[in-house]
Design a protein around this motif. Structure first.
Motif: not given
Length: 253
Positions: A193-200, A227-233, A235-238, A240-243
Motif C-alpha cells: 500500500n505504501i509503495l502504491k501511494a508513493l508511486k501515485k 521544489e518539484l525536482e526535490l520532491k521527485l528525487q 519519492l524516487e529514492h523512497d 527504490a528503497a522499499i522495492e
C-alpha cells in the motif's frame, strides 16, 4: 531730717515676701506593718529547724516494755452467739500423713540410674603437668557440632531473595522500555500500500512538473521547478528503497 527719721521709725521696715518652705516628707501608711513583719521573721530560719520548738511534756516518758510488739486484742463474742461443736469426720476421711523422705536412699537411686558423666578434655602444655580445659580454650572444634553449622542464615537468604527480586523487576522494566522503543516491522500488505501511494504521489508531482513552462524567466517559476525536482528525487529514492528491501522497519517515536 529728724521728722523724716521719726516717721520711718514709727512705720517700721517694709514687709518682705514669705519664702516657700519644704514639703512634708512622704511616709507610707504600710511602714509600721512592714516593720512588724520584719521583727517577727527576723531570726526565723537562722538554724536548721524552726526557731521555736515545742518542749516535750514530762508525762510522755518512755515506759517499760512500751516498744515490744503487742498482739491484737481478741474479738469479743457477740451476745447470744454460741460456739458450735466441731463436726465429726466421715468414714471415708483419710488424714494427710506427712512421710519423711529418705534423701540418702533417693540420692543413691539417682546415682545408680543416672547416666555416667563424660570425661572432660584437658590439654597439657608443660612437662610438669600443667593443664587447662580444652573446650573454652578455643582449640576444641565445638562449633562444627552445632545443628545449624554450615546453614545459610535466614537474613542472608532473605536479602538474596530481595536482591534477586529487585534484579528481575529491573530487567522486566528494561525489557518493557525496549519493547516500547523497538522498531515495528511492516507487513507485506502495508508495504504494498505504501509503495502504491508513493508511486501515485510521484505521478502527480511528475504531471505538475511536466506542465511547467519551458522558459523559467521569473524567480517564482525557478523556485517552483526546484521544489518539484526535490520532491521527485525524494519519492524516487523512497520507492527504490522499499522495492529493494522486503523487510521494512519503522521506529516508534
Amino acid at each position: 531730717m529728724a521728722t523724716q527719721s521719726a516717721q520711718e521709725g514709727a512705720s517700721g521696715p517694709p514687709p518682705q515676701p514669705a519664702q516657700p518652705g519644704k514639703p512634708a516628707r512622704y511616709i507610707s501608711k504600710y511602714s509600721e506593718l512592714v516593720r512588724r513583719e520584719a521583727e517577727k521573721n527576723k531570726s526565723q530560719w537562722k538554724t536548721m529547724g524552726p526557731a521555736k520548738v515545742a518542749v516535750p511534756s514530762p508525762n510522755d516518758f518512755l515506759q517499760k516494755r512500751s516498744k515490744e510488739p503487742k498482739l491484737a486484742p481478741k474479738k469479743k463474742e457477740q451476745e447470744g452467739e454460741k460456739l458450735l461443736p466441731l463436726s465429726v469426720p466421715g468414714r471415708t476421711y483419710h488424714p494427710v500423713i506427712r512421710i519423711k523422705k529418705n534423701f540418702i536412699y533417693k540420692n543413691a537411686v539417682d546415682v545408680i540410674r543416672g547416666k555416667p558423666k563424660k570425661p572432660r578434655h584437658f590439654c597439657v602444655d608443660t612437662r610438669q603437668g600443667d593443664k587447662y580445659l580444652l573446650e573454652p580454650s578455643g582449640l576444641f572444634p565445638k562449633y562444627i557440632r552445632k545443628k545449624n553449622y554450615g546453614v545459610i542464615p535466614k537474613y542472608v537468604t532473605r536479602r538474596n531473595e530481595e536482591m534477586k527480586r529487585a534484579e528481575e523487576e529491573y530487567q522486566a522494566s528494561v525489557l518493557a522500555e525496549l519493547k516500547k522503543k523497538a522498531m515495528k516491522t511492516l507487513s507485506e500488505e502495508e508495504r504494498t500500500n505504501i509503495l502504491k501511494a508513493l508511486k501515485k504521489n510521484w505521478e502527480e508531482v511528475n504531471r505538475a512538473f511536466q506542465t511547467l513552462p519551458v522558459i523559467t524567466d521569473t524567480r517564482y517559476k525557478k523556485m517552483q521547478k526546484e521544489e518539484l525536482e526535490l520532491k521527485l528525487q525524494q519519492l524516487e529514492h523512497d520507492i527504490a528503497a522499499i522495492e529493494k528491501h522486503k523487510n521494512v522497519y519503522i521506529a516508534n517515536v
